[in-house]
Scaffold this active site. Structure first.
Site, PDB file in Angstrom:
ATOM      1  N   GLY A  21       0.830  -1.194   0.000  1.00 12.30           N
ATOM      2  CA  GLY A  21       0.000   0.000   0.000  1.00 12.30           C
ATOM      3  C   GLY A  21       0.860   1.239   0.000  1.00 12.30           C
ATOM      4  O   GLY A  21       2.069   1.197  -0.268  1.00 12.30           O
ATOM      5  N   MET A  23       1.810   3.115   2.472  1.00 14.91           N
ATOM      6  CA  MET A  23       2.812   3.175   3.542  1.00 14.91           C
ATOM      7  C   MET A  23       3.958   2.204   3.317  1.00 14.91           C
ATOM      8  O   MET A  23       5.102   2.490   3.659  1.00 14.91           O
ATOM      9  CB  MET A  23       2.146   2.876   4.893  1.00 14.91           C
ATOM     10  CG  MET A  23       1.500   4.095   5.540  1.00 14.91           C
ATOM     11  SD  MET A  23       2.725   5.300   6.065  1.00 14.91           S
ATOM     12  CE  MET A  23       3.537   4.398   7.373  1.00 14.91           C
ATOM     13  N   GLY A  24       3.676   1.041   2.775  1.00 17.11           N
ATOM     14  CA  GLY A  24       4.740   0.062   2.620  1.00 17.11           C
ATOM     15  C   GLY A  24       4.217  -1.284   2.190  1.00 17.11           C
ATOM     16  O   GLY A  24       3.098  -1.398   1.705  1.00 17.11           O
ATOM     17  N   VAL A  26       3.808  -5.558   3.161  1.00 14.76           N
ATOM     18  CA  VAL A  26       3.672  -6.508   4.260  1.00 14.76           C
ATOM     19  C   VAL A  26       4.055  -7.890   3.741  1.00 14.76           C
ATOM     20  O   VAL A  26       3.542  -8.329   2.704  1.00 14.76           O
ATOM     21  CB  VAL A  26       2.248  -6.521   4.836  1.00 14.76           C
ATOM     22  CG1 VAL A  26       2.153  -7.510   5.988  1.00 14.76           C
ATOM     23  CG2 VAL A  26       1.855  -5.130   5.315  1.00 14.76           C
ATOM     24  N   LYS A  41       6.017  -5.474   8.350  1.00 17.95           N
ATOM     25  CA  LYS A  41       5.636  -4.299   7.573  1.00 17.95           C
ATOM     26  C   LYS A  41       6.890  -3.493   7.312  1.00 17.95           C
ATOM     27  O   LYS A  41       7.575  -3.060   8.242  1.00 17.95           O
ATOM     28  CB  LYS A  41       4.603  -3.463   8.335  1.00 17.95           C
ATOM     29  CG  LYS A  41       4.105  -2.269   7.528  1.00 17.95           C
ATOM     30  CD  LYS A  41       2.955  -1.593   8.250  1.00 17.95           C
ATOM     31  CE  LYS A  41       2.394  -0.449   7.406  1.00 17.95           C
ATOM     32  NZ  LYS A  41       1.260   0.218   8.073  1.00 17.95           N
ATOM     33  N   ASP A 134      -8.030   5.250  11.855  1.00 16.01           N
ATOM     34  CA  ASP A 134      -8.123   4.759  10.471  1.00 16.01           C
ATOM     35  C   ASP A 134      -8.815   3.403  10.455  1.00 16.01           C
ATOM     36  O   ASP A 134      -8.425   2.488   9.740  1.00 16.01           O
ATOM     37  CB  ASP A 134      -6.738   4.660   9.837  1.00 16.01           C
ATOM     38  CG  ASP A 134      -6.829   4.453   8.311  1.00 16.01           C
ATOM     39  OD1 ASP A 134      -7.858   4.828   7.721  1.00 16.01           O
ATOM     40  OD2 ASP A 134      -5.873   3.921   7.730  1.00 16.01           O
TER      41      ASP A 134
END
Length: 862
Positions: A21, A23-24, A26, A41, A134
């Protein structure tokens, strides 16, 4: 670039990529020190260049690791590798809540189980001063054993613990909380204060929880518009559609809880999330009283009589509502401002109906008393109907000049007629235009047609016929022109064998737009006379359909809800409507020689298996009687009461008849063994499978033949040991194992490229079977292994053949059909709906009926 198998992050060994995604990424990884699987992550930017992201990730680790709750993911470790920051957390064998919501609303019982766990985990976080900020279905994992876990505290705000009696509880923050004016969160689940850029506290999580619960029980997102900006505006200024409008079966107290969570003013939500969690838990623990369903214990013997009486009461109520007699020549009623005139009086199924251009003549297609579909003409002034055109013909549309569009040579496909599209002018003969058409409609000018064609297994929308305008891998149906002729509305089902679908519109240049969320059932599209709304027959949950109006911007409202299945077929310019009403049922018939018995139990009795002596039937119910939550039953042919074994969709009876194999689809699909007598149920591990198609027992009763798919969605065949749960793959992916030989040494496999194969399990080469057609459906192996009992492709009569494996000869053994063919829309039309004993003497099958009458209705428009 993603890491590959064997790469190292710290001392952890990467196994596979789980997701990526903004952010990063997984990964699933192996921890060699402790010998366990973990999830890692990995921030997708260099730490030196994005210090704020690193601090944000560190905050996620600090916030989550401060919690100790089974509903919140456990953080094991953090670190930096090759300039990239990472966080190590527990590996969850499961899938996200979004995966389940793609299928629509969950059964109420399961929705409350998930919501209760989610609320309890949130309450724990809020009690120690942590706000998620979130929360969304993508950040809620459901493990394979049904446990809910919240993940990704990347937007968590670490605050001071809430103080008892403080009016500002949860508002204070420490550390680097977000500044006023910065938007953090996910559009569609943000609270109004987040969408406005204001400070978010624990009540923002309550709002997100309310949006998730809304979606769980209605199958529709509470806040969703075409763009993010429009969605944010809706959150701040507009209310979502009332849950009861989408799912009229919801308990009112639960609706109040959802609406309180979704209050625009945070002060109107719950002062404590623990209070919210207790309320949801109470709903979960007292669901029986909540839904007012009287189901006394130990009443299995009386259940059939009770439900039969209830069915009679419903039928009387519907009849009184829809057909109260008057002094007119037809039968009409006035109820709640609505006037109903019954137009048909036969015993069977009305498939379609249209107003003629004069507004008084009505054409419809129906099959009466078991006869094939035929087109009829009638008028409200008189009850008689006059047949038109050839038999086995359905009505598609009527032009503005009175020309009919017919579907000739009608054969049923999921309740719809598929055949050759033809034009028939008034007083003329049909002229064929396009083959394999499932739906068609005249343009307002009366000159051209749009049509949906089933070509080589693919559904195509044509305009004009012969020119594909839109194509899908799923299924299309119910095409209708707008009153202005500038666009078309139609239904798209993502999966061919599923009634779940969405409403779409498309312009004449091929630009398509989705204008509704996913419905559990959707059919019969009709434009309003002004063209501002599209009326559909649909259901958010369960089998009972209602009529909804959908605006071109996606707003929805309920037009009519009634017991049974109600369907809108056409609207006249003067705002009268043609509506069909009826009930669908699934029946079980057992046959042996000249002895035939109806052994249905509730409303949707569906065959799964038959014992080798032909005296015990395994089946499941999944209709309104069980709230659409499948339940497994066992009954004998002596017509004794059926015995409920447990939840799930029945698949197969073990050779010793001590176990019933069933599929439970929530929270993650898995197989379960249910004892037919004394004993406890046993759950089999899914072993990475996310979908199950069917499963059968090996003759030894210790192994299962399982056909399913993993995350790659590619179907494959496996052998599963019931003791260890271990799955061993068989053949190549895409090859589907159908039957196990009586000695357990061979499999009959369906290969899309090579037809049917005999697959030895001792390592020898597979052998292609000559004489079996692609449409043939093998059902059973003979006890001596010489023959296969095969069901032919004919409908509505089921022809059973005995296929000799050595010679390839196929001989007709028997024909199976309902004793009363009226309203029959399918006979054993799904896998597992037909079973035969190894000696070929006893059979049991399911057939479906849909009885419908046609009504003229006035007063539906507001």
């Amino acid at each position: 670039m993603h890491l590959t198998f064997g790469a190292r992050v710290g001392h952890y060994e990467v196994v596979e990529l789980l997701g990526a995604g903004a952010m990063g990424e997984v990964y699933r990884a192996h921890d060699p020190k402790l010998g366990r699987h973990v999830a890692i992550k990995l921030l997708n930017v260099v730490t030196a260049l994005k210090a704020d992201d690193v601090r944000r990730l560190e905050r996620e680790a600090r916030a989550a690791s401060a919690l100790n709750h089974p509903g919140i993911v456990t953080i094991h470790d953090t670190g930096e590798s090759a300039g990239r920051f990472f966080i190590v957390m527990e590996f969850i064998d499961g899938t996200t809540l979004r995966h389940f919501l793609r299928r629509g609303a969950l059964p109420l019982k399961r929705a409350l189980q998930i919501a209760s766990q989610l609320a309890d985990a949130l309450a724990k976080a809020h009690e120690v001063g942590i706000v998620h900020r979130d929360l969304k279905p993508e950040n809620v994992m459901v493990s394979s054993d049904g446990h809910v876990k919240i993940v990704d505290f990347g937007l968590a705000k670490l605050g001071e613990p809430a103080l008892a009696g403080s009016s500002n509880a949860g508002e204070a923050t420490i550390g680097d909380g977000s500044s006023r004016g910065m938007l953090l969160g996910t559009v569609g689940y943000m609270s109004p204060e987040q969408a406005s850029g204001n400070t978010a506290d624990f009540r923002s999580d309550q709002f997100a929880f309310g949006a998730i619960l809304y979606e769980l029980v209605t199958g529709t997102r509470a806040f969703q518009r075409t763009t993010s900006v429009e969605t944010l505006s809706m959150i701040v200024t507009s209310e979502p559609e009332r849950p009861l409008a989408l799912n009229p079966a919801l308990p009112v107290p639960l609706v109040w809880t959802i609406e309180r969570c979704l209050s625009k003013d945070a002060a109107d939500r719950y002062a404590s999330t623990r209070d919210l969690a207790r309320e949801i838990q109470t709903f979960r623990d007292h669901m029986g009283e909540l839904t007012a369903v009287a189901r006394p214990p130990h009443a299995v013997a009386r259940r059939g009589a009770v439900l039969a009486a209830a069915a009679v009461a419903v039928a009387i109520g519907v009849a009184a509502y829809l057909a109260w007699p008057s002094s007119g020549s037809g039968a009409s009623a006035v109820a709640s401002g609505l006037a109903f005139t019954q137009l048909t009086f036969g015993r069977g199924h009305v498939a379609n109906a249209r107003f003629a251009p004069d507004g008084q003549t009505i054409f419809y297609a129906a099959g009466w008393n078991g006869a094939p579909l035929q087109v009829f003409e009638t008028r409200p002034s008189g009850p008689e109907s006059r047949p038109l055109g050839p038999a086995s013909t359905s009505l598609a549309s009527i032009s503005s000049t009175g020309e009919l569009a017919l579907i000739l040579g009608c054969r049923l496909d999921w309740g719809n007629c598929v055949g050759t599209l033809a034009r028939m002018p008034p007083g003329g003969a049909p002229r064929e235009i396009l083959e394999d058409v499932i739906s068609a409609d005249w343009a307002p000018d009366g000159e051209s047609l749009a049509a949906i064609q089933l070509a080589a297994g693919e559904y195509q929308l044509h305009f004009p016929p012969g020119k594909p305008l839109y194509t899908t891998e799923g299924r299309l149906g119910y095409v209708r022109f707008s009153p202005h002729g500038d666009r078309l509305a139609f239904v798209e089902h993502e999966v061919v064998d599923d009634e779940t679908g969405v409403l779409k519109i498309i312009d004449l240049q091929g630009q398509a737009t989705t204008v509704s969320g996913r419905w559990e059932k959707i059919r019969d599209v009709v434009w309003s006379p002004a063209g501002g709304e599209i009326w559909v027959t649909a259901s958010r949950q369960g089998n009972t359909t209602s009529i909804y109006a959908v605006s071109l911007s996606g707003e929805q409202r309920v037009i009519l809800h009634a017991p049974g299945a109600i369907t809108v077929l056409d609207l006249a310019p003067d705002r009268r409507a043609l509506i069909a009403h009826g009930l669908s049922r699934a029946h079980i018939v057992w046959s042996s020689g000249t002895d035939t018995r109806e052994l249905s139990w509730l409303d949707w009795s569906t065959v799964a298996d038959l014992s080798s002596d032909g005296k015990t039937i395994l089946f499941y119910e999944w209709g309104q009687a069980v709230g659409r939550n499948p339940e497994v039953y066992l009954r004998t042919i002596d017509e004794a009461d059926a015995v409920r074994l447990g939840d799930g969709r029945a698949l197969a009876l073990s050779p010793d008849e001590r176990w019933a194999l069933a599929l439970r689809e929530m929270p993650q699909p898995h197989l379960v063994l249910l004892p037919t007598g004394a004993g406890t149920s046993r759950t089999l591990p899914p072993e990475g499978l996310t979908d199950f198609y069917w499963a059968r027992w090996f003759p030894d009763g210790q192994r299962l033949l399982v056909v399913g798919a993993g995350p790659d969605a590619l179907p494959a065949s496996f052998i599963q040991d019931t003791a260890t749960g271990r799955l061993e793959p068989v053949a190549e992916k895409g090859m589907l194992a159908v039957l196990v030989s009586p000695d357990g040494r061979r499999l009959l496999i369906s290969d899309p490229l090579a037809g049917y194969l005999m697959w030895p399990l001792d390592g020898g080469p597979p052998v292609e079977l000559e004489g079996l057609d692609a449409e043939d459906r093998p059902v059973q192996w003979s006890a001596d292994g010489r023959f296969l009992y095969v069901r032919g492709a004919e409908e509505p009569v089921v022809r059973m053949y005995r296929f000799e494996i050595a010679t390839g000869e196929k001989d007709l053994v028997t024909e199976l059909a309902p004793r009363d063919p009226s309203g029959v829309v399918g006979v054993a039309d799904g896998r597992g709906q037909l079973a035969v004993t190894p000696d070929g003497k006893s059979y049991v099958f399911t057939y479906w009926t849909w009885m419908r009458d046609l009504f003229l209705v006035e007063g539906l428009f507001r």
